[in-house]
Design an enzyme around this catalytic site. Structure first.
Site, PDB file in Angstrom:
ATOM      1  N   HIS A 146       0.817  -1.211   0.000  1.00 57.96           N
ATOM      2  CA  HIS A 146       0.000   0.000   0.000  1.00 57.96           C
ATOM      3  C   HIS A 146       0.857   1.270   0.000  1.00 57.96           C
ATOM      4  O   HIS A 146       2.074   1.206   0.153  1.00 57.96           O
ATOM      5  CB  HIS A 146      -0.992  -0.011   1.159  1.00 57.96           C
ATOM      6  CG  HIS A 146      -0.336  -0.052   2.501  1.00 57.96           C
ATOM      7  ND1 HIS A 146      -0.239   1.041   3.313  1.00 57.96           N
ATOM      8  CD2 HIS A 146       0.256  -1.068   3.155  1.00 57.96           C
ATOM      9  CE1 HIS A 146       0.402   0.704   4.411  1.00 57.96           C
ATOM     10  NE2 HIS A 146       0.710  -0.561   4.341  1.00 57.96           N
ATOM     11  N   SER A 205      -6.259   3.282   6.111  1.00 61.84           N
ATOM     12  CA  SER A 205      -6.469   1.867   6.421  1.00 61.84           C
ATOM     13  C   SER A 205      -6.378   1.034   5.145  1.00 61.84           C
ATOM     14  O   SER A 205      -6.941   1.385   4.118  1.00 61.84           O
ATOM     15  CB  SER A 205      -7.848   1.718   7.063  1.00 61.84           C
ATOM     16  OG  SER A 205      -8.486   0.551   6.632  1.00 61.84           O
ATOM     17  N   LYS A 206      -5.632  -0.074   5.266  1.00 58.97           N
ATOM     18  CA  LYS A 206      -5.469  -0.968   4.113  1.00 58.97           C
ATOM     19  C   LYS A 206      -6.835  -1.471   3.663  1.00 58.97           C
ATOM     20  O   LYS A 206      -7.059  -1.726   2.505  1.00 58.97           O
ATOM     21  CB  LYS A 206      -4.659  -2.199   4.513  1.00 58.97           C
ATOM     22  CG  LYS A 206      -3.187  -2.006   4.482  1.00 58.97           C
ATOM     23  CD  LYS A 206      -2.518  -3.378   4.523  1.00 58.97           C
ATOM     24  CE  LYS A 206      -1.235  -3.296   5.301  1.00 58.97           C
ATOM     25  NZ  LYS A 206      -0.499  -4.531   5.369  1.00 58.97           N
ATOM     26  N   ARG A 207      -7.698  -1.674   4.651  1.00 55.29           N
ATOM     27  CA  ARG A 207      -8.989  -2.278   4.326  1.00 55.29           C
ATOM     28  C   ARG A 207      -9.981  -1.264   3.776  1.00 55.29           C
ATOM     29  O   ARG A 207     -10.640  -1.500   2.789  1.00 55.29           O
ATOM     30  CB  ARG A 207      -9.572  -2.974   5.547  1.00 55.29           C
ATOM     31  CG  ARG A 207      -9.099  -4.405   5.674  1.00 55.29           C
ATOM     32  CD  ARG A 207      -9.422  -4.976   7.034  1.00 55.29           C
ATOM     33  NE  ARG A 207      -8.623  -4.352   8.065  1.00 55.29           N
ATOM     34  CZ  ARG A 207      -7.375  -4.712   8.359  1.00 55.29           C
ATOM     35  NH1 ARG A 207      -6.793  -5.675   7.675  1.00 55.29           N
ATOM     36  NH2 ARG A 207      -6.703  -4.111   9.314  1.00 55.29           N
TER      37      ARG A 207
END
Ligand code: GLU
Length: 480
Positions: free
Chosen positions: A15, A239-241
């Site tokens: 990311h 956030s990665k999500r």
């Protein structure tokens, strides 16, 4: 000589936060003539995946972040970690602990200080499966993190419990493995995200203890630089999500690596001038770790997209064709974006035509991924956008009149940009319309949409026959 490392854990897609950390390490190494090491921290077998390891390597190659040593895989270095743990145990820095989680929790309720209470410190617990090794945190004193960006940060030892460094199943944990590897790789500067700052004192304690075991006077501590957090528009940690932040995704969407490098470099650092766009050479020349800020940096996808557009426009015509190729002729490209279907077949495609069209779109797109929809009408009959059709040709009788008059005018006008421009302008004028309004039905009929590449240039490239045929069928559809 400076030696830095990028030490990602392959627990997800690569990311932008990782890319920024990697970039700042790379810039520091290149600016100071140091060495950049890639060490993949892949010891957490449950959370690692091969594809994520490969993703780190390919994303770094794509971004042009070349390393001088590595990739090293931490999982190949387990013997060193275990040997270090044994040495630390022998010297009394570690002790065995057989407390269960339940027992610890039961005691925590009555302890003066939170966390593990040092119950096994002097119990002389035997090593056995299930028995962990804990680090004996000095009772008193402080650990000072000497941070290039943040200055000296003091962590009192009483805020740290005797933390586990080797689990009951023998797995050596991050604070020890990371310090052992940094030491053995002679890392001089540890440049990483601010989120890791709370673990730094543990690693410094490890480093001192390892020095002592090895009889080294503690002069070889690395310097630290904790980079500011990247935040989203609600000022929350990226956030990665939740945030679409994978470098792979940006590659698929048609961002240029140089644009990403330029944009990411400004997340926490600023050049001497206040350029928004900066070349790799200028970055290498100007980057100084001391100039990195300690306040959170806003990762703004809109801004990055804008910067990308500027880089697209700065490409030479040949560079543009080359950069666009995976989106335009994926069948002929080594690398192609995932999940994308080009709206034409190899047979429909015409390279000569594309070379004429390319300069028109180079001025209009921000990312390569926008190209296919914008130019599909050159290669295949466009489907007319329903909403635009209803508004421009069905609801408005003048739209149909405009089309009918345009068919007459364009049948005989000289086929040049200027003549077409004048013809549409005059045809619209007769209806009391400005050029923009007059272009709309024509653009819709010929291209299928109300926005796209410059209209008159597009008409010239398509040729009179195709244009007249499309105007005719749109009018028929509008009248039926
Ligand atoms: N592998 C760890 C992580 O990715 C540590 C990184 C570091 O020490 O730089 O969070």
């Amino acid at each position: 000589m400076n030696r830095v490392r990028f030490a990602p854990s392959p627990t997800g897609f690569f990311h932008v936060g990782s890319a920024r950390t990697s970039l700042f390490n790379w810039l520091f190494a290149r600016h100071t003539g140091g060495t950049f090491v890639l060490r993949i921290e892949d010891t957490d077998a449950e959370r690692n995946r091969e594809e994520w390891k490969a993703g780190i390597i390919s994303a770094m190659a794509w971004l042009g972040l070349d390393y001088d040593e590595g990739p090293f895989y931490q999982s190949d270095l387990l013997a060193e970690h275990t040997a270090a743990a044994e040495a630390l145990l022998g010297a009394g820095h570690l002790y065995a602990c057989d407390c269960t989680r339940e027992a610890i929790d039961a005691r925590i309720a009555t302890n003066a200080k939170p966390g593990y209470d040092g119950f096994c410190r002097d119990r002389g617990v035997e090593r056995a499966p299930g028995v962990a090794l804990r680090f004996r945190v000095p009772d008193e004193g402080v650990t000072v993190v000497d941070d290039v960006i943040r200055g000296a940060i003091t962590f009192p030892h009483d805020a740290y419990e005797d933390f586990i460094v080797v689990k009951g199943n023998g797995v050596v944990l991050y604070p020890l493995a990371n310090a052992v590897d940094d030491r053995s790789m002679n890392i001089s500067h540890i440049i990483r995200g601010e989120d890791l700052l709370p673990t730094t004192p543990k690693q410094i304690m490890m480093w001192h203890a390892l020095n002592e075991c090895a009889g080294v006077t503690p002069v070889n501590l690395p310097r630290y630089a904790h980079l500011p957090l990247l935040v989203n528009e609600s000022r929350k940690k990226l956030s990665k999500r939740k945030d679409p932040v994978s470098v792979e995704q940006y590659r698929n969407d048609g961002f240029l690596p140089e644009a990403i490098v330029s944009y990411l470099s400004l997340l926490g650092w600023s050049p001497r001038g206040d350029e928004e766009i900066i070349s790799r050479e200028a970055l290498v020349e100007q980057f100084r770790l001391e100039d990195v800020s300690d306040s959170p940096a806003f990762f703004d996808l809109k801004k990055m997209t804008h910067v990308n557009g500027e880089f697209v426009r700065a490409l030479s015509p040949e560079e543009f064709l080359e950069a666009a190729a995976p989106w335009v002729t994926p069948w002929a490209s080594n690398w192609r974006p995932d999940d994308r279907v080009v709206p034409w077949s190899e047979d429909d495609f015409d390279d000569e035509l594309w070379r004429q069209v390319a300069p028109l779109v180079q001025t209009r797109v921000a990312t390569m991924g926008e190209i296919p929809d914008m130019i599909a009408f050159f290669f295949v009959e466009p489907a007319l956008d329903d909403v635009a059709f209803a508004k421009v040709l069905r609801a408005d009788p003048l739209g149909r009149v405009m089309l009918a008059s345009a068919i007459e005018r364009l049948a005989e006008v000289a086929w040049t940009v200027d003549d077409l421009h004048a013809a549409i302008l005059e045809t619209g004028d007769a209806l009391g319309w400005k050029l923009r309004q007059a272009q709309a039905p024509v653009r819709l009929a010929v291209t299928g949409a109300l926005v796209g590449p410059p209209l008159f240039e597009s008409l010239v490239i398509l040729g009179r026959d195709v244009v007249l045929a499309r105007l005719g069928s749109a009018l028929t559809a509008a009248l039926s």
